[in-house]
Design a protein around this motif. Structure first.
Motif, PDB file in Angstrom:
ATOM      1  N   ASP A 107     107.214  52.935 -19.952  1.00 58.87           N
ATOM      2  CA  ASP A 107     106.412  53.545 -20.129  1.00 58.87           C
ATOM      3  C   ASP A 107     105.261  52.293 -20.317  1.00 58.87           C
ATOM      4  OD1 ASP A 107     103.221  54.715 -20.295  1.00 58.87           O
ATOM      5  OD2 ASP A 107     104.469  55.871 -21.669  1.00 58.87           O
ATOM      6  N   PHE A 108     104.338  51.014 -19.848  1.00 53.34           N
ATOM      7  CA  PHE A 108     103.498  50.539 -19.350  1.00 53.34           C
ATOM      8  C   PHE A 108     102.345  50.266 -20.434  1.00 53.34           C
ATOM      9  CE2 PHE A 108     100.124  48.209 -18.856  1.00 53.34           C
ATOM     10  CZ  PHE A 108      99.947  46.744 -18.111  1.00 53.34           C
ATOM     11  N   PHE A 109     102.226  52.200 -20.912  1.00 48.95           N
ATOM     12  CA  PHE A 109     101.168  51.628 -21.782  1.00 48.95           C
ATOM     13  C   PHE A 109     101.024  52.130 -23.240  1.00 48.95           C
ATOM     14  CE2 PHE A 109      98.441  51.916 -17.914  1.00 48.95           C
ATOM     15  CZ  PHE A 109      98.009  51.220 -18.319  1.00 48.95           C
ATOM     16  N   ASN A 110     102.922  52.300 -23.322  1.00 48.98           N
ATOM     17  CA  ASN A 110     103.518  52.415 -24.872  1.00 48.98           C
ATOM     18  C   ASN A 110     104.861  51.424 -25.237  1.00 48.98           C
ATOM     19  OD1 ASN A 110     102.278  54.407 -26.049  1.00 48.98           O
ATOM     20  ND2 ASN A 110     102.305  55.112 -24.061  1.00 48.98           N
ATOM     21  N   GLY A 111     104.527  50.433 -26.101  1.00 47.40           N
ATOM     22  CA  GLY A 111     105.485  48.886 -26.668  1.00 47.40           C
ATOM     23  C   GLY A 111     104.721  47.999 -26.480  1.00 47.40           C
ATOM     24  N   TYR A 112     105.892  47.500 -27.489  1.00 43.88           N
ATOM     25  CA  TYR A 112     105.835  45.974 -27.649  1.00 43.88           C
ATOM     26  C   TYR A 112     106.684  45.210 -26.627  1.00 43.88           C
ATOM     27  CZ  TYR A 112     107.275  41.451 -30.217  1.00 43.88           C
ATOM     28  OH  TYR A 112     106.893  40.113 -29.780  1.00 43.88           O
ATOM     29  N   GLY A 113     106.192  43.928 -25.891  1.00 43.27           N
ATOM     30  CA  GLY A 113     106.772  42.873 -24.923  1.00 43.27           C
ATOM     31  C   GLY A 113     105.686  42.047 -24.483  1.00 43.27           C
ATOM     32  N   ASN A 114     105.924  41.928 -23.223  1.00 41.81           N
ATOM     33  CA  ASN A 114     104.878  41.346 -23.167  1.00 41.81           C
ATOM     34  C   ASN A 114     104.491  42.177 -21.284  1.00 41.81           C
ATOM     35  OD1 ASN A 114     106.872  40.134 -21.155  1.00 41.81           O
ATOM     36  ND2 ASN A 114     107.124  37.925 -22.145  1.00 41.81           N
ATOM     37  N   ALA A 115     103.554  42.293 -20.446  1.00 38.89           N
ATOM     38  CA  ALA A 115     103.553  43.011 -19.447  1.00 38.89           C
ATOM     39  C   ALA A 115     103.804  42.562 -17.960  1.00 38.89           C
ATOM     40  CB  ALA A 115     101.920  43.293 -19.148  1.00 38.89           C
ATOM     41  N   ASN A 116     104.230  41.067 -18.540  1.00 38.23           N
ATOM     42  CA  ASN A 116     104.942  39.865 -17.475  1.00 38.23           C
ATOM     43  C   ASN A 116     105.296  40.523 -16.480  1.00 38.23           C
ATOM     44  OD1 ASN A 116     102.676  37.859 -18.114  1.00 38.23           O
ATOM     45  ND2 ASN A 116     105.025  37.128 -19.561  1.00 38.23           N
ATOM     46  N   GLU A 117     104.938  40.388 -14.848  1.00 45.12           N
ATOM     47  CA  GLU A 117     105.796  40.197 -13.743  1.00 45.12           C
ATOM     48  C   GLU A 117     106.177  40.031 -12.544  1.00 45.12           C
ATOM     49  OE1 GLU A 117     104.904  44.026 -11.070  1.00 45.12           O
ATOM     50  OE2 GLU A 117     104.304  44.787 -13.400  1.00 45.12           O
ATOM     51  N   LEU A 118     106.470  38.830 -12.013  1.00 46.92           N
ATOM     52  CA  LEU A 118     106.086  38.546 -11.272  1.00 46.92           C
ATOM     53  C   LEU A 118     105.391  38.886  -9.752  1.00 46.92           C
ATOM     54  CD1 LEU A 118     109.157  36.530 -10.436  1.00 46.92           C
ATOM     55  CD2 LEU A 118     107.548  35.185 -11.754  1.00 46.92           C
ATOM     56  N   VAL A 119     104.208  38.652  -9.698  1.00 47.16           N
ATOM     57  CA  VAL A 119     103.092  39.244  -8.455  1.00 47.16           C
ATOM     58  C   VAL A 119     102.612  38.384  -7.472  1.00 47.16           C
ATOM     59  CG1 VAL A 119     101.662  40.596  -8.084  1.00 47.16           C
ATOM     60  CG2 VAL A 119     102.826  41.333 -10.399  1.00 47.16           C
ATOM     61  N   ASN A 120     103.402  38.384  -6.194  1.00 49.72           N
ATOM     62  CA  ASN A 120     103.362  37.361  -5.088  1.00 49.72           C
ATOM     63  C   ASN A 120     103.430  36.353  -6.096  1.00 49.72           C
ATOM     64  OD1 ASN A 120     102.779  39.416  -3.441  1.00 49.72           O
ATOM     65  ND2 ASN A 120     100.828  39.160  -3.282  1.00 49.72           N
ATOM     66  N   ASN A 121     104.112  35.832  -6.180  1.00 47.07           N
ATOM     67  CA  ASN A 121     104.609  34.403  -7.292  1.00 47.07           C
ATOM     68  C   ASN A 121     103.342  33.916  -7.928  1.00 47.07           C
ATOM     69  OD1 ASN A 121     106.955  33.626  -5.824  1.00 47.07           O
ATOM     70  ND2 ASN A 121     105.887  32.925  -3.892  1.00 47.07           N
ATOM     71  N   VAL A 122     102.422  34.670  -8.517  1.00 47.57           N
ATOM     72  CA  VAL A 122     101.584  34.862  -9.562  1.00 47.57           C
ATOM     73  C   VAL A 122     101.597  33.944 -11.187  1.00 47.57           C
ATOM     74  CG1 VAL A 122      98.808  35.314 -10.557  1.00 47.57           C
ATOM     75  CG2 VAL A 122      99.502  36.473  -7.948  1.00 47.57           C
ATOM     76  N   ALA A 123     101.475  32.890 -11.317  1.00 44.30           N
ATOM     77  CA  ALA A 123     102.100  32.391 -13.075  1.00 44.30           C
ATOM     78  C   ALA A 123     102.171  33.248 -13.633  1.00 44.30           C
ATOM     79  CB  ALA A 123     101.310  30.992 -13.363  1.00 44.30           C
ATOM     80  N   LEU A 124     103.098  33.284 -14.479  1.00 44.19           N
ATOM     81  CA  LEU A 124     102.650  34.495 -15.701  1.00 44.19           C
ATOM     82  C   LEU A 124     101.636  34.461 -16.867  1.00 44.19           C
ATOM     83  CD1 LEU A 124     106.430  35.251 -15.859  1.00 44.19           C
ATOM     84  CD2 LEU A 124     104.941  36.437 -14.346  1.00 44.19           C
ATOM     85  N   ASN A 125     101.414  35.265 -17.696  1.00 42.78           N
ATOM     86  CA  ASN A 125      99.780  35.681 -18.660  1.00 42.78           C
ATOM     87  C   ASN A 125     101.110  34.532 -19.911  1.00 42.78           C
ATOM     88  OD1 ASN A 125      98.291  36.481 -17.043  1.00 42.78           O
ATOM     89  ND2 ASN A 125      98.785  38.561 -17.789  1.00 42.78           N
ATOM     90  N   TRP A 126     100.545  33.819 -20.461  1.00 45.28           N
ATOM     91  CA  TRP A 126     100.980  33.406 -22.155  1.00 45.28           C
ATOM     92  C   TRP A 126     100.793  34.113 -23.367  1.00 45.28           C
ATOM     93  CZ3 TRP A 126     104.634  29.337 -22.227  1.00 45.28           C
ATOM     94  CH2 TRP A 126     104.745  29.332 -23.687  1.00 45.28           C
ATOM     95  N   SER A 127     100.875  35.308 -23.251  1.00 50.36           N
ATOM     96  CA  SER A 127     100.686  36.253 -24.687  1.00 50.36           C
ATOM     97  C   SER A 127     101.176  37.552 -24.058  1.00 50.36           C
ATOM     98  CB  SER A 127      99.480  36.778 -24.248  1.00 50.36           C
ATOM     99  OG  SER A 127      99.565  37.832 -22.110  1.00 50.36           O
ATOM    100  N   ASP A 128     102.123  38.035 -25.390  1.00 55.97           N
ATOM    101  CA  ASP A 128     102.852  38.825 -25.636  1.00 55.97           C
ATOM    102  C   ASP A 128     101.937  39.944 -26.477  1.00 55.97           C
ATOM    103  OD1 ASP A 128     104.324  38.377 -25.097  1.00 55.97           O
ATOM    104  OD2 ASP A 128     105.167  37.159 -27.186  1.00 55.97           O
TER     105      ASP A 128
END
Length: 343
Positions: A107-128
Motif C-alpha cells: 500500500d503506497f499510502f501507508n507505511g515507512y520506507g521510500n517510494a522510489n522506483e525506477l521510472v524510465n531511468n529517472v533518477a531516484l529521490n533523495w528522501s524517505d
C-alpha cells in the motif's frame, strides 16, 4: 530499495540510481520579491473564514496566478506545530529496526520506507517517508502508526482533526472566491474524500547539484498542506512561468498548494503548481505534507457554473486511476498530469 537515511548515516557515496544524467542541469531558483510572501501570497485564515471580501480577492489572485499561498492565524499554535515537527524528527531518529516495524507492504499510502522506483531511468529521490491515511477514520491502518515516540499517535490524531476543519474552511473560501455556492467544491470532493499525511526526511546529500530531494511535479490532490522544518530555509521551490522560486519558511505559517484536481474543478481558473525539493549538503530537512483528495472513485470535472462561451470546458474527467496512468508518462518529463487532460 535502500533507505536514503541509512546511506547518509553511513557516509556512503550517493548511488548512481539517484544521480541525474550528465546532461541534466537543475534550473536555479531565486528569492521572490519580499512583498510576494509578506502580502500577495500571505493569507489570513481568520479573514477568509469570516468572508472578508478583500482577503477572498487576495486568495483568488494567489490561486489564479501562483496556485499556492502561506496561511497564518489558522488556529494551530506554534507550540503544537513545533511538537508535530519534533515527533517527526524523533521517529526518523529511532533505530532502524524500530522503524522497519512499520515498513511499506503493498500500500503506497501507508507505511515507512521510500517510494522510489525506477521510472524510465529517472533518477531516484533523495528522501524517505512515513505515509499514513488519517481520514476517513475507518481507513486508518494502525499497524503502520508508530507507537514510538509515545505521543506520535495522539498528536497525529489531533492534527487530523484540525486539518479537516481547515480544509473545509479553505474549500468554502475558494468556492466563494469563484462566485460559487460555498459548498460547491466540497460537494465535488465528496463526503469521504481522503486525507493522507507524508512525514518526509531529506538527509544531507554530498552532491546536492546532482540529486533531487523530490523531482519537479504537481500533486495528486485538491489541496496540499505543508509544514516546513524551521531549521532549513532553502528546500522547497515552486515554479511560475519558466522561473523557479524559493519558498521561505514563515514561523507558524502553513504552506498551501493546489493539486491537479483543483485545476480541473475550477476549469483552469485556479492552477496547480509545479514544485520540487532540493537537497542540502549539511543539514537534514523534515516536512509534513497532508494531501486532500476526492473520494477514490469520484470522477472530477470542470464545475458547470465555470463553463461558458468565454471559458469553454478545458479538461477531461480526472480520477485516481486516470491520474496514475498519466503520471507514469508526465513525471519523467517534469510535466503536470492535468496538462494531458486539456481538451
Amino acid at each position: 530499495m535502500k533507505l536514503v537515511q541509512e546511506i547518509a548515516l553511513k557516509g556512503e557515496s550517493v548511488p548512481k540510481t539517484h544521480l541525474l544524467k550528465d546532461d541534466h542541469v537543475i534550473p536555479p531558483a531565486i528569492d521572490a520579491p519580499s512583498q510576494l510572501w509578506t502580502h500577495s501570497l500571505l493569507i489570513d485564515y481568520s479573514l477568509i473564514s469570516s468572508s472578508s471580501s478583500n482577503e477572498l480577492a487576495k486568495l483568488h489572485s494567489a490561486l489564479k496566478d501562483w496556485g499556492c499561498f502561506q496561511v497564518i492565524n489558522h488556529e494551530m499554535t506554534n507550540s503544537f506545530l513545533e511538537e508535530l515537527l519534533q515527533v517527526t524528527k524523533d521517529f526518523f531518529n529511532l533505530p532502524l529496526e524500530e522503524k522497519l516495524k512499520y515498513s511499506i507492504t503493498n500500500d503506497f499510502f501507508n507505511g515507512y520506507g521510500n517510494a522510489n522506483e525506477l521510472v524510465n531511468n529517472v533518477a531516484l529521490n533523495w528522501s524517505d517517508r512515513l505515509f499514513l491515511t488519517v481520514f476517513p477514520d475507518d481507513q486508518h491502518r494502525l499497524e503502520f502508526w508508530p507507537q514510538k515516540p509515545h505521543n506520535f499517535r495522539d498528536i497525529l490524531n489531533e492534527y487530523s482533526v484540525k486539518l479537516r476543519v481547515m480544509l473545509e474552511v479553505i474549500l468554502k473560501a475558494m468556492a466563494r472566491s469563484l462566485d460559487l455556492e460555498e459548498d460547491r467544491l466540497l460537494s465535488q470532493h465528496g463526503d469521504r474524500g481522503t486525507i493522507s499525511t507524508r512525514f518526509g526526511i531529506y538527509p544531507p546529500c554530498l552532491l546536492p547539484e546532482q540529486v533531487y530531494g523530490v523531482h519537479p511535479h504537481s500533486d495528486e490532490s485538491t489541496i496540499t498542506v505543508l509544514l516546513q522544518d524551521n531549521d532549513v530555509v532553502d528546500g522547497l521551490h515552486i515554479q511560475n512561468g519558466d522561473q523557479w522560486f524559493k519558498v521561505p519558511v514563515i514561523p507558524g505559517a502553513l504552506f498551501i498548494n493546489l493539486g491537479d484536481y483543483a485545476e480541473v474543478m475550477s476549469n483552469g481558473i485556479y492552477k496547480s503548481v509545479m514544485h520540487r525539493v532540493m537537497t542540502n549538503p549539511v543539514k537534514a530537512r523534515v516536512s509534513i505534507a497532508a494531501f486532500c483528495t476526492p473520494e477514490p472513485e469520484t470522477e472530477v470535472e470542470p464545475i458547470a457554473e465555470l463553463i461558458n462561451s468565454n471559458r469553454p470546458k478545458k479538461y477531461k474527467k480526472l480520477n485516481k486511476k486516470i491520474f496514475k496512468q498519466i503520471y507514469k508518462h508526465t513525471y519523467p518529463q517534469g510535466k503536470k498530469v492535468v496538462d494531458a487532460l486539456k481538451l
